[in-house]
Design an enzyme around this catalytic site. Sequence first.
Site, PDB file in Angstrom:
ATOM      1  N   LYS A  64       0.866  -1.186   0.000  1.00 31.80           N
ATOM      2  CA  LYS A  64       0.000   0.000   0.000  1.00 31.80           C
ATOM      3  C   LYS A  64       0.901   1.234   0.000  1.00 31.80           C
ATOM      4  O   LYS A  64       1.761   1.362   0.889  1.00 31.80           O
ATOM      5  CB  LYS A  64      -0.874   0.011   1.253  1.00 31.80           C
ATOM      6  N   LYS A 104      -0.834  -0.633  -4.212  1.00 26.72           N
ATOM      7  CA  LYS A 104      -2.258  -0.315  -4.108  1.00 26.72           C
ATOM      8  C   LYS A 104      -2.451   1.109  -3.616  1.00 26.72           C
ATOM      9  O   LYS A 104      -1.704   1.590  -2.752  1.00 26.72           O
ATOM     10  CB  LYS A 104      -2.944  -1.280  -3.137  1.00 26.72           C
ATOM     11  N   GLU A 112      -7.900   1.563  -6.814  1.00 22.96           N
ATOM     12  CA  GLU A 112      -9.070   1.236  -5.972  1.00 22.96           C
ATOM     13  C   GLU A 112      -9.910   2.485  -5.720  1.00 22.96           C
ATOM     14  O   GLU A 112      -9.642   3.235  -4.772  1.00 22.96           O
ATOM     15  CB  GLU A 112      -8.597   0.635  -4.635  1.00 22.96           C
ATOM     16  N   LYS A 166      -9.498  -2.491  -8.560  1.00 17.48           N
ATOM     17  CA  LYS A 166     -10.085  -3.023  -7.313  1.00 17.48           C
ATOM     18  C   LYS A 166     -11.331  -2.200  -7.012  1.00 17.48           C
ATOM     19  O   LYS A 166     -11.254  -1.159  -6.348  1.00 17.48           O
ATOM     20  CB  LYS A 166      -9.060  -2.935  -6.172  1.00 17.48           C
ATOM     21  N   GLY A 181     -15.477  -4.418   1.522  1.00 16.89           N
ATOM     22  CA  GLY A 181     -16.154  -3.185   1.897  1.00 16.89           C
ATOM     23  C   GLY A 181     -17.075  -3.210   3.111  1.00 16.89           C
ATOM     24  O   GLY A 181     -17.842  -2.278   3.314  1.00 16.89           O
ATOM     25  N   GLY A 182     -17.049  -4.282   3.893  1.00 16.31           N
ATOM     26  CA  GLY A 182     -17.937  -4.355   5.047  1.00 16.31           C
ATOM     27  C   GLY A 182     -19.080  -5.341   4.840  1.00 16.31           C
ATOM     28  O   GLY A 182     -19.943  -5.500   5.713  1.00 16.31           O
ATOM     29  N   GLY A 234      -9.998  -7.733   2.496  1.00 14.46           N
ATOM     30  CA  GLY A 234      -9.337  -7.542   3.771  1.00 14.46           C
ATOM     31  C   GLY A 234     -10.192  -8.191   4.849  1.00 14.46           C
ATOM     32  O   GLY A 234      -9.957  -9.332   5.276  1.00 14.46           O
TER      33      GLY A 234
HETATM   34  C1  5MM Z   1      -7.028  -3.754   4.723  1.00 16.86           C
HETATM   35  O1  5MM Z   1      -7.584  -2.443   4.704  1.00 16.86           O
HETATM   36  C2  5MM Z   1      -7.017  -1.584   3.722  1.00 16.86           C
HETATM   37  C3  5MM Z   1      -6.371  -0.403   4.314  1.00 16.86           C
HETATM   38  O2  5MM Z   1      -7.195   0.418   5.020  1.00 16.86           O
HETATM   39  P1  5MM Z   1      -6.594   1.694   5.853  1.00 16.86           P
HETATM   40  O3  5MM Z   1      -5.692   2.471   4.956  1.00 16.86           O
HETATM   41  O4  5MM Z   1      -7.841   2.414   6.224  1.00 16.86           O
HETATM   42  O5  5MM Z   1      -5.886   1.163   7.031  1.00 16.86           O
HETATM   43  C4  5MM Z   1      -8.080  -1.281   2.649  1.00 16.86           C
HETATM   44  O6  5MM Z   1      -7.635  -0.377   1.675  1.00 16.86           O
HETATM   45  C5  5MM Z   1      -8.380  -2.589   1.984  1.00 16.86           C
HETATM   46  O7  5MM Z   1      -7.247  -3.031   1.263  1.00 16.86           O
HETATM   47  C6  5MM Z   1      -9.550  -2.544   1.034  1.00 16.86           C
HETATM   48  O8  5MM Z   1     -10.537  -1.641   1.419  1.00 16.86           O
HETATM   49  C7  5MM Z   1     -10.150  -3.940   0.961  1.00 16.86           C
HETATM   50  O9  5MM Z   1     -10.475  -4.340   2.272  1.00 16.86           O
HETATM   51  P2  5MM Z   1     -11.987  -4.780   2.569  1.00 16.86           P
HETATM   52  O10 5MM Z   1     -11.996  -5.011   4.060  1.00 16.86           O
HETATM   53  O11 5MM Z   1     -12.864  -3.656   2.118  1.00 16.86           O
HETATM   54  O12 5MM Z   1     -12.155  -6.041   1.750  1.00 16.86           O
END
Ligand code: 5MM
Length: 342
Positions: free
Chosen positions: A97, A135, A176, A221, A264-265, A293
């Site tokens: 990231k 990412k 993303e 993404k 996304g929750g 995630g």
């Molecule tokens: C794992 O969470 C990622 C980083 O979030 P922060 O920068 O807020 O700490 C996030 O970008 C994640 O890679 C994506 O949203 C996909 O995660 P989800 O939980 O939405 O599948």
Amino acid sequence: MSERLEDIAAAMMRDGQGILAADESSGTIKKRFDTIGLTSTEDARRDYRELLFRSTEAMENYISGVILYDETIRQKAADGTPLVDLLKAAGSVPGIKVDMGAKPMALSSEKVTEGLDGLRERLNEYYELGARFAKWRAVIEISDTTPTWNAIHANAHALARYAALCQEAGIVPIVEPEVIMDGPEANHTIDRCYDVTQWALNTLFDELYTANVSLEGTILKPNMVIAGQQCPTQASAEEVAEKTVKVLKACVPSAVAGIAFLSGGQSDEDATKHLSLMNAMGGLPWKLTFSYGRALQAAAIKAWGGKPENVAAAQRAFTHRAKMNSLAARGTWSADQEKSAA
Ligand code: 5MM
């Protein structure tokens, strides 16, 4: 000689596999650990990520790439092995990231993702550390008055500048643009999500074209098209799948190397089911897989609870979700398999 972007992307999009988003920033991983009453120390974060990356069955069979956080890409396992080497040994591509988070826009209630300053140098360093993809996440919130063109455009422009810098460094960009589903808006219907997703994707691909980004070396993404969590009318899984594929077909060129959804929750099972329904439709111009995630990790964190004696149980929980999502990436998941494999 550096690898071709297309070859890295193809390895990330190989059949029946997907990406583990383990790039929680320090603030986010603290929130996840809070749910199990665990203090977020550097060692605890390392132990947790090591547990995931040593889940051999999952990593070798279902996880083609892992998104790391800056701290993690520099960390070593308890026995001194760099965590990146654990991923490589399992055949999984290490990623990073690189955005610095969604920050408040000036004169606005919306957010723009920052991190372009010094990015060229950071990418070169991450390449040396083993990263072959990156990412960057933009956050687009739905309310009565948002998103605005100002936020949609600023975020798409930043994503395109980031993607160009990645490709210059020999790194595959994951772009993303996340239309988030957990906003406060009760009128956040599935159709409103469709319209905003369409707007965000069209603007993004316009900016990628302007920035000379090669789509063959880029992975998208996206969010799925889904009603907001506060919306009283929730769509069926079939409608989510149908509208998500419809908006992607309308906006995403077939040259894109692949599409890997965020969760996304959504509940673990919804994220799996939606992906499987889309892949079962067939006839898609790109591969669709997961880059989850929460939907890959929630059960594992709960099973672990921060206790060494629960590592094996946590690895089983992670492997189970990875396997279910692998089936979904092939369009062959069913609720029966979920139960029989649990
Ligand atoms: C794992 O969470 C990622 C980083 O979030 P922060 O920068 O807020 O700490 C996030 O970008 C994640 O890679 C994506 O949203 C996909 O995660 P989800 O939980 O939405 O599948």
